[in-house]
Design a protein around this motif. Sequence first.
Motif, PDB file in Angstrom:
ATOM      1  N   GLU A 101       0.843  -1.205   0.000  1.00 37.70           N
ATOM      2  CA  GLU A 101       0.000   0.000   0.000  1.00 37.70           C
ATOM      3  C   GLU A 101       0.875   1.251   0.000  1.00 37.70           C
ATOM      4  O   GLU A 101       1.987   1.243   0.524  1.00 37.70           O
ATOM      5  CB  GLU A 101      -0.921   0.009   1.228  1.00 37.70           C
ATOM      6  CG  GLU A 101      -1.956  -1.113   1.225  1.00 37.70           C
ATOM      7  CD  GLU A 101      -2.919  -1.025   0.057  1.00 37.70           C
ATOM      8  OE1 GLU A 101      -3.406   0.080  -0.231  1.00 37.70           O
ATOM      9  OE2 GLU A 101      -3.172  -2.067  -0.575  1.00 37.70           O
ATOM     10  N   ASP A 102       0.351   2.342  -0.587  1.00 37.23           N
ATOM     11  CA  ASP A 102       1.191   3.546  -0.687  1.00 37.23           C
ATOM     12  C   ASP A 102       1.140   4.385   0.594  1.00 37.23           C
ATOM     13  O   ASP A 102       0.389   4.090   1.518  1.00 37.23           O
ATOM     14  CB  ASP A 102       0.841   4.379  -1.924  1.00 37.23           C
ATOM     15  CG  ASP A 102      -0.512   5.070  -1.835  1.00 37.23           C
ATOM     16  OD1 ASP A 102      -0.873   5.521  -0.734  1.00 37.23           O
ATOM     17  OD2 ASP A 102      -1.204   5.172  -2.865  1.00 37.23           O
ATOM     18  N   VAL A 103       1.971   5.419   0.615  1.00 32.31           N
ATOM     19  CA  VAL A 103       2.154   6.210   1.832  1.00 32.31           C
ATOM     20  C   VAL A 103       1.771   7.678   1.614  1.00 32.31           C
ATOM     21  O   VAL A 103       2.166   8.541   2.393  1.00 32.31           O
ATOM     22  CB  VAL A 103       3.619   6.109   2.332  1.00 32.31           C
ATOM     23  CG1 VAL A 103       3.949   4.695   2.757  1.00 32.31           C
ATOM     24  CG2 VAL A 103       4.597   6.595   1.268  1.00 32.31           C
ATOM     25  N   LYS A 104       0.997   7.937   0.576  1.00 31.88           N
ATOM     26  CA  LYS A 104       0.661   9.337   0.252  1.00 31.88           C
ATOM     27  C   LYS A 104      -0.056  10.046   1.397  1.00 31.88           C
ATOM     28  O   LYS A 104       0.154  11.229   1.637  1.00 31.88           O
ATOM     29  CB  LYS A 104      -0.193   9.385  -1.027  1.00 31.88           C
ATOM     30  CG  LYS A 104       0.618   9.110  -2.291  1.00 31.88           C
ATOM     31  CD  LYS A 104      -0.275   9.099  -3.515  1.00 31.88           C
ATOM     32  CE  LYS A 104       0.534   8.707  -4.759  1.00 31.88           C
ATOM     33  NZ  LYS A 104      -0.340   8.509  -5.927  1.00 31.88           N
ATOM     34  N   GLU A 105      -0.951   9.311   2.093  1.00 33.88           N
ATOM     35  CA  GLU A 105      -1.676   9.921   3.213  1.00 33.88           C
ATOM     36  C   GLU A 105      -0.698  10.459   4.261  1.00 33.88           C
ATOM     37  O   GLU A 105      -0.840  11.584   4.747  1.00 33.88           O
ATOM     38  CB  GLU A 105      -2.603   8.898   3.881  1.00 33.88           C
ATOM     39  CG  GLU A 105      -3.896   8.638   3.151  1.00 33.88           C
ATOM     40  CD  GLU A 105      -4.770   7.667   3.921  1.00 33.88           C
ATOM     41  OE1 GLU A 105      -5.973   7.926   4.035  1.00 33.88           O
ATOM     42  OE2 GLU A 105      -4.252   6.637   4.413  1.00 33.88           O
ATOM     43  N   ALA A 106       0.280   9.621   4.615  1.00 30.85           N
ATOM     44  CA  ALA A 106       1.245  10.011   5.646  1.00 30.85           C
ATOM     45  C   ALA A 106       2.117  11.167   5.167  1.00 30.85           C
ATOM     46  O   ALA A 106       2.389  12.114   5.919  1.00 30.85           O
ATOM     47  CB  ALA A 106       2.117   8.818   6.027  1.00 30.85           C
ATOM     48  N   GLU A 107       2.560  11.111   3.917  1.00 27.71           N
ATOM     49  CA  GLU A 107       3.412  12.186   3.385  1.00 27.71           C
ATOM     50  C   GLU A 107       2.667  13.522   3.376  1.00 27.71           C
ATOM     51  O   GLU A 107       3.254  14.570   3.668  1.00 27.71           O
ATOM     52  CB  GLU A 107       3.889  11.820   1.977  1.00 27.71           C
ATOM     53  CG  GLU A 107       4.896  10.688   1.965  1.00 27.71           C
ATOM     54  CD  GLU A 107       5.267  10.245   0.563  1.00 27.71           C
ATOM     55  OE1 GLU A 107       6.384   9.715   0.399  1.00 27.71           O
ATOM     56  OE2 GLU A 107       4.448  10.420  -0.367  1.00 27.71           O
ATOM     57  N   ALA A 108       1.374  13.475   3.066  1.00 29.70           N
ATOM     58  CA  ALA A 108       0.578  14.706   3.046  1.00 29.70           C
ATOM     59  C   ALA A 108       0.499  15.320   4.443  1.00 29.70           C
ATOM     60  O   ALA A 108       0.530  16.545   4.599  1.00 29.70           O
ATOM     61  CB  ALA A 108      -0.826  14.419   2.516  1.00 29.70           C
ATOM     62  N   VAL A 109       0.412  14.469   5.478  1.00 30.39           N
ATOM     63  CA  VAL A 109       0.374  14.965   6.867  1.00 30.39           C
ATOM     64  C   VAL A 109       1.724  15.561   7.252  1.00 30.39           C
ATOM     65  O   VAL A 109       1.793  16.672   7.802  1.00 30.39           O
ATOM     66  CB  VAL A 109      -0.014  13.833   7.850  1.00 30.39           C
ATOM     67  CG1 VAL A 109       0.079  14.333   9.299  1.00 30.39           C
ATOM     68  CG2 VAL A 109      -1.419  13.314   7.564  1.00 30.39           C
ATOM     69  N   ILE A 110       2.801  14.838   6.949  1.00 35.58           N
ATOM     70  CA  ILE A 110       4.148  15.310   7.310  1.00 35.58           C
ATOM     71  C   ILE A 110       4.431  16.675   6.670  1.00 35.58           C
ATOM     72  O   ILE A 110       5.043  17.550   7.289  1.00 35.58           O
ATOM     73  CB  ILE A 110       5.207  14.266   6.895  1.00 35.58           C
ATOM     74  CG1 ILE A 110       5.039  12.990   7.736  1.00 35.58           C
ATOM     75  CG2 ILE A 110       6.629  14.817   7.042  1.00 35.58           C
ATOM     76  CD1 ILE A 110       5.815  11.795   7.220  1.00 35.58           C
ATOM     77  N   ALA A 111       3.950  16.869   5.449  1.00 36.19           N
ATOM     78  CA  ALA A 111       4.189  18.137   4.745  1.00 36.19           C
ATOM     79  C   ALA A 111       3.541  19.329   5.446  1.00 36.19           C
ATOM     80  O   ALA A 111       3.931  20.473   5.217  1.00 36.19           O
ATOM     81  CB  ALA A 111       3.670  18.036   3.309  1.00 36.19           C
ATOM     82  N   THR A 112       2.558  19.062   6.329  1.00 34.73           N
ATOM     83  CA  THR A 112       1.865  20.168   7.009  1.00 34.73           C
ATOM     84  C   THR A 112       2.478  20.511   8.367  1.00 34.73           C
ATOM     85  O   THR A 112       1.996  21.424   9.047  1.00 34.73           O
ATOM     86  CB  THR A 112       0.369  19.841   7.241  1.00 34.73           C
ATOM     87  OG1 THR A 112       0.256  18.786   8.226  1.00 34.73           O
ATOM     88  CG2 THR A 112      -0.314  19.429   5.952  1.00 34.73           C
ATOM     89  N   LEU A 113       3.506  19.767   8.783  1.00 27.10           N
ATOM     90  CA  LEU A 113       4.081  19.989  10.117  1.00 27.10           C
ATOM     91  C   LEU A 113       4.585  21.421  10.290  1.00 27.10           C
ATOM     92  O   LEU A 113       5.309  21.954   9.444  1.00 27.10           O
ATOM     93  CB  LEU A 113       5.250  19.025  10.356  1.00 27.10           C
ATOM     94  CG  LEU A 113       4.898  17.601  10.803  1.00 27.10           C
ATOM     95  CD1 LEU A 113       6.140  16.734  10.807  1.00 27.10           C
ATOM     96  CD2 LEU A 113       4.262  17.615  12.183  1.00 27.10           C
ATOM     97  N   GLU A 114       4.210  22.029  11.386  1.00 25.87           N
ATOM     98  CA  GLU A 114       4.710  23.362  11.747  1.00 25.87           C
ATOM     99  C   GLU A 114       5.030  23.366  13.238  1.00 25.87           C
ATOM    100  O   GLU A 114       4.328  22.722  14.024  1.00 25.87           O
ATOM    101  CB  GLU A 114       3.657  24.443  11.470  1.00 25.87           C
ATOM    102  CG  GLU A 114       3.387  24.687   9.998  1.00 25.87           C
ATOM    103  CD  GLU A 114       2.386  25.829   9.782  1.00 25.87           C
ATOM    104  OE1 GLU A 114       1.941  26.427  10.790  1.00 25.87           O
ATOM    105  OE2 GLU A 114       2.050  26.089   8.617  1.00 25.87           O
TER     106      GLU A 114
END
Length: 266
Positions: free
Chosen positions: A117-130
């Motif tokens: 399975e891909d990891v796009k969901e997780a990558e999208a969350v990580i990209a929002t980290l502030e």
Amino acid sequence: MQGKKFISPGAWFSMIYPSYWNEFEDGEGSFLFYNPDVWTGNFRISAYKGETDYGKKAVRQELKENETASLVKIGMLECAYSKEMFQEEGTYYTSHLWITGIDDLAFECSFTVPKGEDVKEAEAVIATLEIRKDGQKYPAELIPVRLSEIYQINEGFEWVVSIVKQELKKDFQGIEEDLQKLQQVINSGKIGLKKKDEWLAIGITVCTIFANEVEGAEWKTLIDGNREVPVLQYHDQVIDPMKLVWSKIKAGQPCNVVEEYKSILN
């Protein structure tokens, strides 16, 4: 990315996660999210604070010590990425791991999914980290209620249930008619006027009864400076359990929970 906002306890960092994910219990200092309806993977995040540039140093250290890690970029963040496969009850899974950092914060993020399975969901969350910087004033925010506040709500309600049973020998189910029982306990003078936590528990219980009885009332977490507390949102109203009861007691005013309940409705 549109979704729900999470601000960590202590307000170290924030992130946006999919609206169909919820937060679930995990180990101390680690926050777990996944879709409870259709499981697509477990997303975990932990944050560690250190000296200046601790975040970048953590990435370099992971690349140095983990031979399988490679440098990847997610959004604006450089991450040390690695993965490992494991089997559980006959099913194969992949655990994806990212070490990243911003200024003095290092993050360890993992996403465990069925193999392939891909990891796009997780990558999208990580990209929002502030990160949220110490000493900087941020506007007050309402976010989906966190587990830490759910625990506080449950503890407050359970304390009220126990004191009503103890004092009145009656059950307390969290319905509107129970407010009369709660008022009896208040009128008895059993709760000391300086017992802030106990008065807060009463405020939480009034809000819990309201949420049980009235459609459209929803618990939220309020982040306002050092305050990180559960509040109830009902249409345009934000009902703060602290102000509902404790503020009146502190000011030497009488507290009538039946009247307070009615005031929320009006």
